[in-house]
Write a protein that holds these residues in place. Sequence first.
Motif, PDB file in Angstrom:
ATOM      1  N   SER A  34      -2.937  41.820  44.009  1.00  0.00           N
ATOM      2  CA  SER A  34      -2.138  41.768  42.784  1.00  0.00           C
ATOM      3  C   SER A  34      -1.963  43.194  42.272  1.00  0.00           C
ATOM      4  N   PHE A  35      -0.877  43.413  41.507  1.00  0.00           N
ATOM      5  CA  PHE A  35      -0.611  44.733  40.924  1.00  0.00           C
ATOM      6  C   PHE A  35      -0.657  44.612  39.401  1.00  0.00           C
ATOM      7  N   PRO A  36      -1.020  45.703  38.713  1.00  0.00           N
ATOM      8  CA  PRO A  36      -0.983  45.670  37.246  1.00  0.00           C
ATOM      9  C   PRO A  36       0.453  45.465  36.771  1.00  0.00           C
ATOM     10  N   ALA A  37       0.619  44.673  35.726  1.00  0.00           N
ATOM     11  CA  ALA A  37       1.960  44.420  35.171  1.00  0.00           C
ATOM     12  C   ALA A  37       1.908  44.648  33.659  1.00  0.00           C
ATOM     13  N   GLY A  40      -1.149  44.455  30.228  1.00  0.00           N
ATOM     14  CA  GLY A  40      -2.464  44.196  30.804  1.00  0.00           C
ATOM     15  C   GLY A  40      -2.517  43.019  31.766  1.00  0.00           C
ATOM     16  N   SER A  41      -1.369  42.387  32.016  1.00  0.00           N
ATOM     17  CA  SER A  41      -1.402  41.259  32.961  1.00  0.00           C
ATOM     18  C   SER A  41      -1.323  41.793  34.398  1.00  0.00           C
ATOM     19  N   ARG A  42      -1.395  40.901  35.355  1.00  0.00           N
ATOM     20  CA  ARG A  42      -1.276  41.304  36.759  1.00  0.00           C
ATOM     21  C   ARG A  42      -0.273  40.396  37.447  1.00  0.00           C
ATOM     22  N   VAL A  43       0.458  40.952  38.400  1.00  0.00           N
ATOM     23  CA  VAL A  43       1.375  40.128  39.175  1.00  0.00           C
ATOM     24  C   VAL A  43       0.768  39.934  40.562  1.00  0.00           C
ATOM     25  N   GLU A  44       0.621  38.660  40.903  1.00  0.00           N
ATOM     26  CA  GLU A  44       0.011  38.326  42.189  1.00  0.00           C
ATOM     27  C   GLU A  44       1.092  38.412  43.265  1.00  0.00           C
ATOM     28  N   THR A  71       4.830  44.876  51.158  1.00  0.00           N
ATOM     29  CA  THR A  71       3.447  45.084  50.703  1.00  0.00           C
ATOM     30  C   THR A  71       2.475  44.653  51.800  1.00  0.00           C
ATOM     31  N   ASP A  83      -7.006  43.265  47.439  1.00  0.00           N
ATOM     32  CA  ASP A  83      -8.104  42.871  46.538  1.00  0.00           C
ATOM     33  C   ASP A  83      -9.187  42.177  47.353  1.00  0.00           C
TER      34      ASP A  83
END
Length: 276
Positions: A34-37, A40-44, A71, A83
């Motif tokens: 996942s990347f930070p979005a 403070g959320s994250r995109v899986e 990716t 991760d």
Amino acid sequence: MRISPFDAIEGSPYNTVQELNSTQKLVVRDVSLSFPAARGSRVEVLGNVNLAIREGEFCSIVGPSGCGKSTLLSVISGLVKPDSGICELDGKPITLGDPAVGYMFQSDTLLPWATALDNVRFPLIAAGRTDDGLCMSLLKKVGVGQFADAYPWQLSGGMRKRVQLARLLAQQPKVLLMDEPFGALDAQTRLLMQEELLRLWEATGLTVLFVTHDLSEAIGLSDRVMLFSARPGRIKEEYQVEIERPRAIETIVRDPAYNELFVRVWQSLKEEIVLE
Ligand SMILES: Nc1ncnc2c1ncn2[C@@H]1O[C@H](COP(=O)(O)OP(=O)(O)OP(=O)(O)O)[C@@H](O)[C@H]1O
Ligand SMILES: [Mg+2]
């Protein structure tokens, strides 16, 4: 035919991970990322991806834009750390910079200040070697021997792709990761490059993982097509391409097996395309 990438483990012929590793060249096991979005959320992006590719197999990945195909190739090459999960070549974890893994990026990555020949020399120089004979013969093999002294800006898009292919081969990889290598080419050049890649693959026995949006290209080139789901990307379906080799790209579209597979892959892919 729908198959699971881990049929080999679940079914009877292979009972242990070691046995699977001895028969598979490239294995991706439970890779998630996942990347930070925003806020403070994250995109899986990748959700438990599992795949296994046999030595000498030509596999393609198709899937909707943004589902994580590029990716995944970056993770396999070691450029991006997942991760969780692991990518293995010949049963050993892949480390960044392993020359056995050749990666052709989605974008044009020739060094603009270097000639075609110097670009092809680059992986050898990085490994502390020189072999101009090899580099020249690779440029000739991919059909741009006469342009060894040209700079990238003096070459057409198709020629630049050929130089990138020669540079990739100069590192003498065992596995090629190719991210939409012909996506930006005109239709005729693309057909030519597909034919030449097939001939090269047949001659070398390289293992190829090829990302494309073009279903004809995926089916025409591959032994197996893997269909990715919408983000978080994971393998939704796999299709064995039961079309005999050697294949002629220009006539394959008339093969009933090609047409039947095209419809099945497209119907399943369509369900994954989300217009935002
Ligand atoms: N370094 C990064 N930081 C944050 N988000 C990223 C990063 N790299 C990729 N992403 C996000 O991950 C998702 C998947 O991107 P990726 O480039 O892998 O998609 P793709 O399947 O290759 O798409 P396309 O078919 O358009 O090339 C996208 O939502 C993208 O914005
Ligand atoms: Mg991409």
